[in-house]
Design an enzyme around this catalytic site. Structure first.
Site, PDB file in Angstrom:
ATOM      1  CG  HIS A 141      13.135  27.501 -85.164  1.00 35.95           C
ATOM      2  ND1 HIS A 141      14.198  27.019 -84.429  1.00 35.95           N
ATOM      3  CD2 HIS A 141      13.177  26.859 -86.350  1.00 35.95           C
ATOM      4  CE1 HIS A 141      14.841  26.113 -85.140  1.00 35.95           C
ATOM      5  NE2 HIS A 141      14.249  25.995 -86.316  1.00 35.95           N
ATOM      6  CG  ASP A 186      15.292  26.826 -89.864  1.00 35.67           C
ATOM      7  OD1 ASP A 186      15.613  26.130 -88.879  1.00 35.67           O
ATOM      8  OD2 ASP A 186      14.221  26.681 -90.470  1.00 35.67           O
ATOM      9  CG  ASP A 210      13.061  22.196 -86.946  1.00 34.03           C
ATOM     10  OD1 ASP A 210      12.708  21.048 -87.234  1.00 34.03           O
ATOM     11  OD2 ASP A 210      13.230  23.084 -87.804  1.00 34.03           O
ATOM     12  CG  HIS A 264      18.187  22.070 -87.438  1.00 26.60           C
ATOM     13  ND1 HIS A 264      18.221  22.942 -86.376  1.00 26.60           N
ATOM     14  CD2 HIS A 264      17.104  22.422 -88.170  1.00 26.60           C
ATOM     15  CE1 HIS A 264      17.196  23.782 -86.477  1.00 26.60           C
ATOM     16  NE2 HIS A 264      16.515  23.481 -87.559  1.00 26.60           N
TER      17      HIS A 264
END
Length: 1088
Positions: free
Chosen positions: A274, A276, A387, A596
């Site tokens: 993951h 970001d 997420d 997000h």
């Protein structure tokens, strides 16, 4: 006392204690460091110059290319060197020489590097090979394999691009704190080493045996025996006699060779990283994180043939393709093998609360089309979003509309009030569309692939009665990194071991197909997946949310005018052409900023410097495209706009699907002198004239001569009462305002209802103490409701008395450091009272809200969401009700009972709350981490109150919210006849025609997107004055699905579409070719 204490074996592999005599002491046969010191196992004749380091600092804080780095001036460096400050880049040239010693000859040799920060290994020819992460945390990745078969004197030269940031940025004394701009990193390790492969294998074996001893019940057969075996291994091993490693491995092998039964639960392990797209680091660093992380996965695939890895966010794939052309083909090799799996189908892993429905569609449109183009027609069936901070109610329908079938997340495991009750279930949208959903029961997307996470994947699976499948995402994440060799080897060892579930590597597609086939009687969860945490993200970073809303609608209108101009101009010769490439680029920027941790407001200051620049570019270029499209549109209509002096008419265009009558502000400077004096009212500053334009058709325009303005059918007035209070009034509303700017009465004349109960007030500003438990920018906790105070009262003056518009001006010194100014506006024709507000805000962990108490009783309030509306409780009856003390709404929130209701509209806000009969709109927060400048400074915002007859489903609140955000467009023109024309009409008040754009692949076709906004079946008749040859229903990717019958007569084409409750419908209208455009009386019918 038990013979085998369950903690006795922990010291055997400890890195902190006894590492000179435990198993870790045997992991390397030899080492040679840049500082010329040797491990105790190193040969005495080893070369003292085995590792040579030279460094080149990139200029300033530039992230330069490999090619630029080659031309740099390199100087010697060594262990102990300090690199900084934060965000600076250094390039290190490394030369390793294999020592001339038997202990090195023929051995695998690793280069081990730890600069306490991130780095990327590059070959001399400019190929990224592997990402490195320093430090002692679980995300450490320090080893790079130089050779599998070393030769004496063999040299290896390569480069390390060193980034002065940790995996989680450079926060001050803590991960989510603001950036420390002066952070430095130390070179702690730079050496070559010969690993003892047998010792490493025992280390991995022991991790599994010890893990089973710890995680399985002490009174279970396998748990008890695991502890015995672990103890036996400890007793057998001697650090000074490495021949004991083999019998230790034999002990482990005998235990781990016992297999599972056929009915054992299966855990599908998927490598995952993951990243970001921005958070505690800026976008520019994310681009490097992608290369570091994915290069490391390619190396793992070369070593472990069963290993599989998945990566989402097509923006990150595009960055890799554009910025790392030598890494791209290495990744693509494994994409074609099905082991490096593109997933998700969206441009980024976006926030799922704030974006509009059309933005969700565009996330998939750009994501899925990228996949089709780059991956041989592939598209993702899995919506992959582990997420984000809650999931909008219409997402299942959108996923299906965009080619998906399945959904994955785990975020609701973070809920801080109620535990979500399902692991595998059908998630249903407001219209009933379902997608098969799985929450990985390990409750993490960053599993360390250990026994604990594997066993918890079964223990925590809440649907064992209906399925025997669980998904496990393993790999370091958030800041990237991904799986490492240790994780892969642990999972390989756990593949089929008695006492554990079956573990296998697999792809998401394989997992979901098997899950769908094998699961039975799954629960259906309908509506939003509300996240009981991070509720402050509906409000934090107000400017970002405002920019997002404004840019969404700017691009919408550019597409609308551009599409019509392109269609209407087919028979004309013009230099203008539809700006698709530029629009694509602007849309991608909007979508990128919906990531997000960006749109919610939870990133560092540097990220918002980037977003402000992007939004500025979108606004500037978008406005230019808008102006060009409007000019082209008016030109092809034969009423060219005239913004220079001398305009005598105005052409007013309505880009909503409802006819409307509006008050239009017209700049006076371009008007002819003969018409300026005919304005009934000018603005307070004298720069604009106020013109009432009635009956502007839906998706159409009306041109009016300013010399022959229609009479104003209503009047608005502002007066001061003898008691010092004020009132605004028109034919629809009477608004009483006390001397402090609070609303004391709001009388809806049609019903005779006063929307404000006796003794209550509206437009009350309250300040709440806003100190969450931990996540500063993210969270507002339920206890904040217990501590608030009313902001100081205002000072009221009359700014405009009417008759076209009445305005009260109010100034509130709401705190000693913050000031709010407001215009309370009532126009002659308006059914809403508007509050145009500006705030200079300089606070510390305070939360500003405005509240209205309405004389309405209802157990639920209704809020707009993407492509629909939904109800939420207005009480705290249960913990599930209480958890929704702050909720997300788009353009409106409404509180209605039978016969009457009130809505609060807004133009850039998203946080709402309704408790009893008081509705609150959240305005501004002031968190200090991770951005300590968050929301400081000047804010502009607008909201309005709309009292209405009937309940929500009987009202036109959806229309009013839409029109409040989409003003009419007016352009001055030369003298021209009165004209009125609609290009699209619909006859169902509950249906919204939201989007009109050109087709992605067919510039001769227009796409329409409609949805039901209230929750009812409709048979909708649509009419257009554009001549058509075909109409098809299409999915969101614009693939044709079925034909639609239509009829053209008298220059109007009409067709009927059936729309289910809350259904989203996309249509493709193929325009007539050029030679058909003059056939205004043609009749056509088409059928499926």
């Amino acid at each position: 006392m038990h013979k085998y204490p369950r903690s006795i074996t922990g010291a055997f592999t400890s890195t902190e204690y006894f590492s000179d005599v435990n198993l870790r002491s045997a992991l390397f046969k030899a080492k040679a460091t840049a500082a010329s010191t040797k491990d105790a196992h190193a040969d005495a004749d080893a070369d003292a110059d085995a590792v040579k380091l030279e460094v080149y600092p990139a200029p300033g804080l530039e992230r330069i290319s490999f090619t630029a780095a080659l031309s740099g001036t390199y100087t010697p460096t060594d262990i102990g060197a300090r690199f900084g400050p934060s965000w600076k880049t250094f390039w290190v040239r490394v030369t390793c020489t294999v020592p001339d010693s038997p202990v090195w000859a023929g051995q695998e040799v690793w280069f081990v590097w730890d600069a306490e920060c991130e780095g990327l290994v590059w070959t001399q020819d400019g190929t990224p090979i592997k990402g490195l992460t320093g430090g002692t945390w679980v995300d450490r990745r320090a080893e790079y394999v130089l050779t599998k078969n070393a030769k004496a004197g063999e040299k290896f030269t390569f480069y390390i691009e060193l980034a002065c940031n940790g995996m989680f940025g450079v926060g001050r004394a803590g991960m989510i704190n603001p950036v420390d701009p002066d952070r430095f990193f130390n070179l702690a390790q730079a050496e070559i080493a010969v690993p003892n492969k047998d010792a490493w294998a025992l280390y991995r074996d022991f991790e599994i045996v010890l893990g089973m001893a710890k995680e399985l019940p002490a009174d279970s057969d396998r748990g008890a025996k695991a502890l015995v075996v672990a103890n036996d291994i400890v007793n057998t091993f001697r650090h000074d006699d490495l021949s004991t490693i083999a019998p230790c491995r034999a002990l482990a092998s005998r235990f781990l060779s016992a297999h599972n039964g056929d009915a054992t639960h299966r855990v599908t392990a998927i490598g995952h990283c993951h990243i970001d797209t921005a958070w505690l680091w800026p976008y520019a660093e994310t681009k490097r994180k992608v290369a570091r992380s994915w290069a490391a996965q390619v190396e793992l695939m070369e070593q472990y043939p069963n290993f599989m890895f998945t990566a989402s966010q097509m923006q990150q794939w595009e960055w890799l393709k554009d910025l790392y052309p030598t890494l791209w083909p290495r990744v693509m090799r494994y994409v074609k093998e099905g082991r490096f799996v593109p997933i998700g189908g969206t441009w980024v892993e976006m926030d799922c609360n704030v974006p509009s429905g059309e933005s969700f569609v565009r996330q998939f449109l750009y994501g899925q089309r990228f996949m089709r183009k780059e991956f041989d027609g592939m598209q993702s069936e899995v919506f992959w979003l582990p997420d984000t901070f809650g999931y909008s109610a219409q997402l299942p329908q959108i996923v299906k509309h965009m080619g998906g079938k399945y959904f994955f997340t785990q975020k609701l495991s973070w809920n801080n009030i109620n535990k979500f009750p399902h692991t595998t279930f059908w998630w249903a949208a407001l219209d009933g569309t379902k997608v098969l959903t799985h929450f990985c029961p390990a409750d993490t997307y960053c599993s360390q692939a250990d026994v604990k996470d594997v066993t918890f994947s079964v223990k925590n699976n809440k649907d064992l009665a209906t399925t025997s499948e669980s998904l496990l995402l393993f790999g370091n994440g958030d800041g990237g990194g991904g799986p490492n060799a240790a994780m892969v080897e642990r999972l390989e060892r756990m593949a089929d071991v008695a006492g554990l579930p079956k573990v296998e590597f697999g792809s998401p597609n394989e997992f979901y197909a098997r899950l769908e086939e094998s699961s039975r009687n799954l629960t259906v969860w309908k509506g939003e997946l509300y996240f009981e945490l991070h509720r402050g993200t509906y409000t934090t970073h107000a400017s970002t949310k405002r920019n997002n809303r404004k840019c969404e609608y700017l691009l919408r209108d550019v597409e609308y005018f551009g599409s019509l101009a392109s269609a209407l101009g087919q028979t004309k010769v013009h230099d203008w052409s539809y700006p698709k490439e530029t629009l694509d680029r602007l849309w991608k920027m909007v979508l990128l900023n919906q990531f997000h941790d960006v749109l919610p407001g939870s990133s560092i200051t540097e990220v918002y410097k980037d977003t402000e620049g992007m939004y500025k570019e979108i606004r500037e270029i978008g406005t230019k495209l808008f102006d060009e499209s409007v000019l082209q549109f008016f030109d092809v209509l034969g009423t060219p706009a005239n913004e220079s002096a001398g305009a005598t008419s105005i052409s007013v265009h309505n880009t909503t699907c409802w006819p409307r009558s509006e008050l239009v502000e017209v700049p006076l400077s371009p008007l002819a002198a003969s018409v300026k004096d005919k304005m009934v009212q000018k603005s307070a500053d004298g720069k604009t004239g106020l013109v009432f334009v009635p009956d502007i058709p839906s998706f159409g325009h009306r041109t009016v001569r300013l010399s022959e303005l229609p009479p104003i059918p209503m009047r608005a007035t502002a007066k001061k009462s003898p008691d010092g209070s004020y009132y605004l009034e028109n034919d629809h509303l009477h608004v009483s305002v006390n001397a402090q700017g609070r609303i004391t009465a709001l009388i809806h004349k049609r019903t005779g209802r006063n929307a404000v109960p006796s003794g209550a007030l509206g437009n009350v500003f309250r300040i709440y103490e806003d100190v969450p438990l931990f996540w500063d920018a993210w969270d507002v906790e339920v206890y904040h409701l217990e501590k608030s105070w009313e902001a100081t009262t205002g000072e009221v003056t009359i700014a405009e008395e009417g008759p076209v518009r009445a305005v009260l001006a109010v100034r509130y010194p709401i705190t000693p450091t913050s000031v709010l100014t407001q215009k309370i506006v009532l126009s002659a024709q308006s059914q809403i009272v508007e509050f145009d507000t500006e705030v200079d805000w300089h606070e510390n962990r305070k939360f500003l809200k405005v509240e209205f108490t309405f004389d309405v009783m209802s157990d639920v309030a209704t809020y707009e969401t993407a492509f629909g509306s939904l109800q939420r409780p207005s009480h705290f009856n249960t913990s599930w009700d209480m958890a929704k003390f702050e909720v997300c709404g788009h353009k409106f929130g409404d509180l209605s009972e039978f016969g009457f209701g009130c809505a609060i509209l807004n133009d850039c806000k998203y946080g709402y709350a309704t408790r009893g009969n008081t509705m609150t709109l959240s305005l501004i927060r002031s968190p200090k981490a991770p951005d300590d400048t968050c929301d400081m400074g000047h804010h502009k915002l607008r909201y309005a109150v709309y009292p209405h007859k009937g309940s929500f489903s009987e009202s036109d609140v959806v229309k009013m919210g839409y029109q409040y955000n989409v003003p009419v467009i007016a352009r001055g023109t030369a003298e021209s006849p009165e004209l009125s024309r609609s290009f699209f009409e619909i006859d169902s008040p509950n249906v919204v025609l939201d989007t009109i754009k050109l087709s992605e692949d067919d510039q001769g076709s227009i796409i329409l997107r409609l949805y039901d906004g209230y929750g009812g079946h409709s048979r909708v008749t649509l009419k257009t004055t554009l001549p058509l040859v075909e109409i098809h229903r299409v999915n969101g990717l614009e693939d044709e699905e079925q034909g639609v019958a239509f009829r053209s007569e008298g220059g109007v084409t009409s067709f009927v579409v059936d729309i289910r409750t809350f259904e989203i419908v996309s249509l493709k209208l193929k325009l007539s070719p050029n030679d058909d455009w003059e056939r205004v009386d043609s009749k056509r019918e088409a059928s499926e």
